[in-house]
Design a protein around this motif. Structure first.
Motif, mmCIF file in Angstrom:
data_model
loop_
_atom_site.group_PDB
_atom_site.id
_atom_site.type_symbol
_atom_site.label_atom_id
_atom_site.label_comp_id
_atom_site.label_asym_id
_atom_site.label_seq_id
_atom_site.Cartn_x
_atom_site.Cartn_y
_atom_site.Cartn_z
ATOM 1 N N SER A 263 0.812 -1.222 0.000
ATOM 2 C CA SER A 263 0.000 0.000 0.000
ATOM 3 C C SER A 263 0.843 1.268 0.000
ATOM 4 C CB SER A 263 -0.927 0.001 1.221
ATOM 5 O OG SER A 263 -1.770 -1.129 1.211
ATOM 6 N N HIS A 264 1.829 1.337 0.915
ATOM 7 C CA HIS A 264 2.611 2.564 1.011
ATOM 8 C C HIS A 264 3.487 2.803 -0.219
ATOM 9 C CE1 HIS A 264 1.139 2.326 5.133
ATOM 10 N NE2 HIS A 264 1.286 3.634 5.152
ATOM 11 N N PRO A 265 4.132 1.789 -0.807
ATOM 12 C CA PRO A 265 4.902 2.074 -2.023
ATOM 13 C C PRO A 265 3.993 2.532 -3.168
ATOM 14 C CG PRO A 265 4.824 -0.297 -1.598
ATOM 15 C CD PRO A 265 4.299 0.394 -0.384
ATOM 16 N N ILE A 289 -1.957 -4.827 4.270
ATOM 17 C CA ILE A 289 -2.637 -3.999 3.271
ATOM 18 C C ILE A 289 -3.579 -3.020 3.960
ATOM 19 C CG2 ILE A 289 -4.195 -4.067 1.278
ATOM 20 C CD1 ILE A 289 -3.229 -6.865 0.672
ATOM 21 N N GLU A 290 -3.559 -1.774 3.482
ATOM 22 C CA GLU A 290 -4.461 -0.775 4.056
ATOM 23 C C GLU A 290 -5.847 -0.860 3.416
ATOM 24 O OE1 GLU A 290 -1.413 2.644 5.765
ATOM 25 O OE2 GLU A 290 -2.698 3.118 4.059
ATOM 26 N N VAL A 291 -6.854 -1.057 4.256
ATOM 27 C CA VAL A 291 -8.241 -1.181 3.797
ATOM 28 C C VAL A 291 -9.101 -0.264 4.668
ATOM 29 C CG1 VAL A 291 -10.197 -2.750 3.476
ATOM 30 C CG2 VAL A 291 -7.848 -3.597 3.185
ATOM 31 N N SER A 300 -5.881 9.714 6.881
ATOM 32 C CA SER A 300 -4.481 9.619 6.446
ATOM 33 C C SER A 300 -4.405 8.626 5.295
ATOM 34 C CB SER A 300 -3.581 9.165 7.604
ATOM 35 O OG SER A 300 -3.986 7.922 8.110
ATOM 36 N N ASP A 301 -3.440 8.825 4.405
ATOM 37 C CA ASP A 301 -3.206 7.896 3.285
ATOM 38 C C ASP A 301 -4.481 7.552 2.524
ATOM 39 O OD1 ASP A 301 -0.557 8.021 3.868
ATOM 40 O OD2 ASP A 301 -0.394 6.039 4.734
ATOM 41 N N SER A 302 -5.266 8.547 2.312
ATOM 42 C CA SER A 302 -6.551 8.350 1.652
ATOM 43 C C SER A 302 -6.395 7.821 0.221
ATOM 44 C CB SER A 302 -7.308 9.684 1.658
ATOM 45 O OG SER A 302 -8.263 9.735 0.656
HETATM 46 MN MN LIG Z 1 -0.492 4.548 6.088
#
Ligand SMILES: [Mn+2]
Ligand SMILES: C=C(OP(=O)(O)O)C(=O)O
Ligand SMILES: C=C(OP(=O)(O)O)C(=O)O
Ligand SMILES: C=C(OP(=O)(O)O)C(=O)O
Ligand SMILES: C=C(OP(=O)(O)O)C(=O)O
Ligand SMILES: [Mn+2]
Ligand SMILES: [Mn+2]
Ligand SMILES: [Mn+2]
Lengths: 329, 329, 329, 329
Positions: A263-265, A289-291, A300-302
Motif C-alpha cells: 500500500s505505502h509504495p 494492506i491498508e483497507v 491519512s493515506d486516503s
Molecule cells: Mn499509512
C-alpha cells in the motif's frame, strides 16, 4: 561469533576467557537456547570451553539474524503463523479513526479472509498539522475490534515511553519505516516477548535492515518479521519503489519471515493489487494492506487505502497465486 | 491532439488549416488508420474539417502511445503473440558467442517452452575492453539457430548505420537501456515495419519511457513492446532495482504491451526466479530471460545467466502463476 | 596494460607476441606518443619487447583515462585552455533559436567575460512534440555568432551520421547525457581530432563515465572534458542532483579536465548561482551555463536559463571564488 | 495559518472562535512573540479577533519555519553566532573515545580556528556490534574539553529518556540522520530552550526536513539549524551524495540557518575538502567536520575523519572562499 551453550552448563568460565582477551560479548536466551555472541571474530575464534555445544561464525556482519545460525523461523501470533506454508494476510486502516470505523473494517476484512488486523493509534506524520492518531484511545478501539472478530492486532510504536501501553494492547508491535534505525526503540521491543514487525526504512539498504533486526534479537526477542514497504527512488509515478528483489535477497540472508506492504509504495489504490500479487509470487510470508470502509474520507493515506470490494478481489487472486507456488492463504 | 481521418478522405485541407494557425503537425499511418497529430493543444483543439472522423485529446504529453487513443495492442511476431492472453517467454544468452553455443541454447530453451530466442551480436559494454559481440557474424548464427528451432529472434541494435543489417536478420529489434533516449535511433526503427523491444533506461522515468516509444510510433511503427529491466537506486545487493510498480503504472497509461527482463536487475542468478514470477503476477505480457548452456563461462553477464535446468524450473512455476491470474504461457 | 613505445620503433614484434598468447590489443596514437593497450592484464603483464619504453598497469578497469597513465591534461580550444589555472566559462542558450538570438546572446556573454559559446542545434528532447532544434541552419547561426565575437563554440551531436556536419562548425563537440553510453557515437568522435565535452549520464556512475571517455581516447582523441550535470535522485525540488563529490572523486581517478553544468541539475534559475560557485570551489576546470536574452520566451529549458544580468552576477562572484582557491577566470 | 498576537492581549476569545468552527490550533511562544497556529487554512482564514496583530498564511505546508513568517534567524550559542555574516566552524571527532582524545582534539581544532566542538557520546551505529559510544561518561569528557578550550559543544541525542542528561552537558543538541523523523524526539527537544542541529535524513526530501524542524518550532524552540549531510543515491564512490542544491533550495524556503556536514557524505578523507569549500561557496552558515588526532585508530568513521593538518588546510581555504563571497570565518 556465536557460541551455542550446552544445556545446564554455566557460561561463566567462557565469559572469563572472553574478558581475558578483552573481547566484547553478550549472553542471550533466544529460540529456546542460551548463546554467547562474542566479537571481534578474529580474537574470539580460538576460544574453547566445555560449555560450548557448537560454534557458528556467520560470514556476514549480522549473527543471530543470519540463516547460518538457524533454520527458517515461524512465528505464531495467537494461532496465526508467519513464515510457514500459509501466507498471513493483515488488513485494516492506516489509522484507527473511531470505534465504529475500526470495528466495521475488522469485520469486513475478516469476512474477506484476513488473518490479522492493522491500524495505527500513534501515527508518524510528516507534518505536525496532520492527524496524529488517537493514542491510547485508539488502542482500546483496536482491542475492541480484535475481541469482536478474533483477529490479532498489529499497531505501531513511536516512542520508548509507550512501550507498556502498546504492549498491553498489541499482539504484534510495528516499528515504522521512520524509526527503523531508532536503535534505542529497537532494543526496547527486543526486551519484550512479543512479535515485532520491522519496516524497512525507505533509505535503508537490505543489510542495514537485517542489522536493525539484529538489535532486537540481541535482546532476546527472536519473533521479528521484516517488512519491505518501498524505497525512495527517482521514479515519481508511485510514492515509493517496492523492492521485490530486495526482500528476495533478504530471504537468502536471514531465517526471519518477510512481510510486504504493497500500500505505502503504491501510494495509489490502482497499483496495490499488482504489487500484492507480485509479492506473493516472489515469496512473501505475509502481506499487510491498508483497507478502509470509506477510503476517500480517510484521515491519512486516503489515496492508497482500498475499499472492501477491492480487498476481496485481491484476496481471491492472492489465494490463486499462493497456490500456484505451492503455498496457501 | 489526434485527428483520426475518414477513410478515403485527403488531409490536405486540414493541413492547410493547421499551417494557417502555425500549428505543428505530423501525418502518420498507424494501426491501419491515417491520423494527423497536431500541437500545441490549445491552438488546434478548435480545428474542424470534413476529413476528420474523430478527435482525441489525451490528457498527457504522449499521444499515440496513450490508451486514450486505442485499446490494448497485440503484436504478432511470426505467430508469437505479445499482449494477448498468452504470456510470451523469450530466452537465450546475453550474447551470441558461437554457432554451437547459440544453436544448443536455442534448442534447450525451445524444449523448455520458450517462444522466442534472444542473443546480442552488438553488445553495449561499459568498458571498451570487454567482449563487444560478434557483429554480423553473430546475427548469422542467431538466424541459423532460429531456422533450426523455428523460434523468432530478438537482438539489439546500437547504431543507426546497422539498421539494414539488423533488419535483415531480426524478427524483433531491441533498443537497449543505454540507447533508450537515443532519439535518432528511435526514429529509425520507427521507420521500419518490424516489432521493437524498447528497454527502459535505468535512469528513466515511466513517462520518459512512454515518450521514447512515442518517437517510434510517430514514424508509423506501432509494434512496440516496453521492457522494464530495473532502475538505478541506492540498493546494491542487486545490480538494479526492478520497478514492478513502474510497469504496472505504465499499463494504466499506454495500450502497448509490457515485457519484463528479470535477469539484468537481479545481476545474480538466484534472484531471477522470484523476479520472473513477480513480473507475471503483476501483469507482464512477456518475459525476456538470459539463459546459457554454461553460465560460468559466458563472455558477458556471467553472474546472472541461468543454466537450462534453472530456466526449466522457472517455466514450470511461471506457467502455474500465469494460470492463477487467468493467463497462459 | 599500457605499453608506451619507444620513438622510431615498430610495434610489429610486440603485436606478434600478443597474438601468440591470444591477448586483445589496440595500437593508439595519443598525446603525441604511440601506445599499445593489451588485455587481459594477467596474460600480458610478462610480455617484453625492445620497442617498449615503459609499461603501466593502472589498478582500475580504465587505462588511457587513468591518472596513472599521465599528468593532468590541458586542452586548448582556439586559445581557450581547459584544465589549466584559468577556469573556462562557457555560456549561451539551451538551443539556437534564431540568428538574432544567438548573436545577441554571444555578444552579451562575451561582454560578461565568457570564454566560449554554447547552443544546441540538435536537441535531445524527451518528447517528440517539443522543439527539436534548427539542425544545420542552427549550426550556421552559431558559427556566425562565433565569428562576430571570436568565441569558440560547443554544440551537441546526437547522431553518428551528423559527424561531418557538426565537425565543420563546432570547436568542441558535446555528447549529451542521454547519449553518454551511445558507444558507437563515442567511438566516432574519438576518430576526430576535435575536443569533446562528455556529459555524465543522469543514471551513470563515476566509473562508467570515465569508461565512456575511455572509448573516445581509445580511438586516439585525448581531448576530452568530463562534464558533471546532475544525477537522478529521489529529491524533486531540483531537476537533478548535482554530484559535487562525484566529480571530485573523478579528479582523483583521471587526468582529464572536469566541467560542471549547474543549469540542468538546478532546473530553476534561482539555484544556478550557488551551484556554479560550489563547482568552482570544489575544483571544476570549466563551467557551462545556460544564458538567454529572454529566458521566459526560450523554446527549451525556459525555467533554468539565466538572463544576462544574472550571468554577470555569477561571473563576478565566480571570479572571486576562483581567486580564493588560487585560480583565475 | 499564523496569527501573531498583540502584546498583552489574551488569546482566549480567539481560541473560542477556533473551537467553535472545529479548527485545530496551537498556542506557541516563539522568537519573543506569542502566536496561534490554526488549521486547516480554508476554515480559519476568515477568523478575526481584537487580539490579532497580524495574520500570515504561508503558501506551503510548513508555517513557523517558513520565511514568509520571519526574517533570517541568527542563533547565538555562548557567543558563537550561526546564521550571521560569520560562518561557524564546528569540528571534532565522530565519537568521544577518552578524555585525553577529546581534550587533545579540542585544543587542536581550537588552535586551527574552530568555533565549536563536536563529539558523539551516544552513537547511532548500523550494527549492534560496533562501538556504541561512552554514554554519560563521554558527555563528561566533552564538557571537560569544552571547559579547557572554551568551545561550546554539540552532541547527539538518540533517546527521549536521555533528554535531561544531554541537556545538562550540551550547548547544542544534535538529532542524527536516522532520527530525523523520530517525531516524539523532535517534540522533546522542542520543549527545551537549547539550540538544535537537525540532520537531514539520508532518504528525506527537503520539504520533509523542514517539516521535521516545524515539529521542534511548534513546541516553542526556534533555535534550529538544518544540517545537510548527504542523501542516498546510486553513486557508490562516496558514502552519500551531498545535496548542495537541496540546501540552497531550503534557504529559499526557510529562515533557519543551514549547516553542512561534508564528512559523512564523503565517507573518505580526500573528498572532505572540496565538499567543505563547495558548501561555503553555496551559502552554508555552518560547517561540521570530523577531525581526529589519529584517524586510522578511530573507533568509528575512521575512513573519513581528518587529521589536524588536513583540517588546518581546510580552515585556510575556507576562510578565503568565505571572504570571496562576502562572509567571514
Ligand atoms: Mn499509512
Ligand atoms: C506509516 C506506515 O508505514 P511506514 O512506516 O512503512 O511508512 C503504516 O504502516 O501505517
Ligand atoms: C544489455 C542488455 O540489456 P539492457 O540494455 O537492459 O542493459 C541485454 O538485454 O543484453
Ligand atoms: C541537453 C543538454 O544537457 P544534458 O545532455 O546534460 O541534459 C544541454 O546541455 O543542452
Ligand atoms: C552519525 C552522525 O551523523 P549522521 O546522523 O548525519 O549520520 C554524526 O554526525 O556523528
Ligand atoms: Mn546481458
Ligand atoms: Mn538545456
Ligand atoms: Mn561519524
Amino acid at each position: 561469533m556465536i557460541f551455542i551453550l550446552k544445556n545446564g552448563f554455566s557460561e561463566s568460565e567462557l565469559i572469563e576467557k572472553l574478558k581475558h582477551i578483552s573481547a566484547s560479548y553478550r549472553v542471550v536466551d533466544i529460540y529456546g537456547t542460551r548463546v554467547v555472541i562474542a566479537w571481534p571474530d578474529n580474537i574470539v575464534s580460538n576460544i574453547d570451553d566445555p560449555s560450548i555445544k557448537a560454534k557458528i561464525m556467520p560470514r556476514k556482519p549480522y549473527q543471530l539474524t543470519s540463516n547460518e545460525f538457524k533454520e527458517k523461523t515461524i512465528i505464531n501470533i495467537n494461532g496465526v503463523e508467519i513464515g510457514g506454508k500459509r501466507i498471513a494476510i493483515v488488513a485494516g486502516p492506516c489509522a484507527v479513526e473511531s470505534e465504529e470505523q475500526i470495528v466495521e473494517i475488522a469485520k469486513a476484512v475478516k469476512r474477506a479472509g484476513a488473518h490479522m488486523l492493522r491500524g495505527g493509534a500513534f501515527k508518524p506524520r510528516t507534518s505536525p498539522y496532520s492527524f496524529q492518531g488517537l493514542g491510547e484511545e485508539g488502542l482500546k478501539m483496536l482491542k475492541k475490534a480484535s475481541e469482536i472478530t478474533g483477529l490479532p492486532i498489529v499497531t505501531e510504536i513511536m516512542d520508548v515511553r509507550d512501550i507498556d501501553v502498546i504492549n498491553r494492547y498489541a499482539d504484534m508491535i510495528q516499528i515504522g519505516a521512520r524509526n527503523s534505525q531508532n536503535f534505542t526503540l529497537l532494543r526496547e521491543v527486543g526486551k519484550l516477548r512479543k512479535p515485532v514487525l520491522l519496516k524497512r526504512g525507505f533509505g535503508m539498504t537490505v543489510e542495514e535492515w537485517i542489522l536493525a533486526a539484529e538489535y532486537i534479537l540481541l535482546e532476546g526477542n527472536g519473533d521479528v518479521v521484516l517488512c519491505e514497504r518501498g524505497i525512495r527512488t527517482f521514479e515519481k509515478s508511485t510514492r515509493f519503489t517496492l523492492d521485490i528483489a530486495g526482500f528476495a535477497v533478504a530471504k537468502t540472508m536471514t531465517h526471519l519471515p518477510i512481510a510486504v506492504d504493497p500500500s505505502h509504495p503504491a501510494g495509489r489504490r490502482d497499483i496495490v493489487e499488482p504489487l500484492a500479487l507480485a509479492a506473493i509470487a516472489a515469496g512473501a510470508d505475509m502481506l499487510i494492506i491498508e483497507v478502509h470502509i470509506n477510503p476517500e474520507k480517510a484521515l491519512s493515506d486516503s489515496e492508497q487505502q482500498l475499499d472492501v470490494k477491492a480487498f476481496e478481489n485481491i484476496m481471491k487472486k492472492a489465494k490463486a497465486v499462493a497456490e500456484a507456488i505451492g503455498r496457501d492463504i
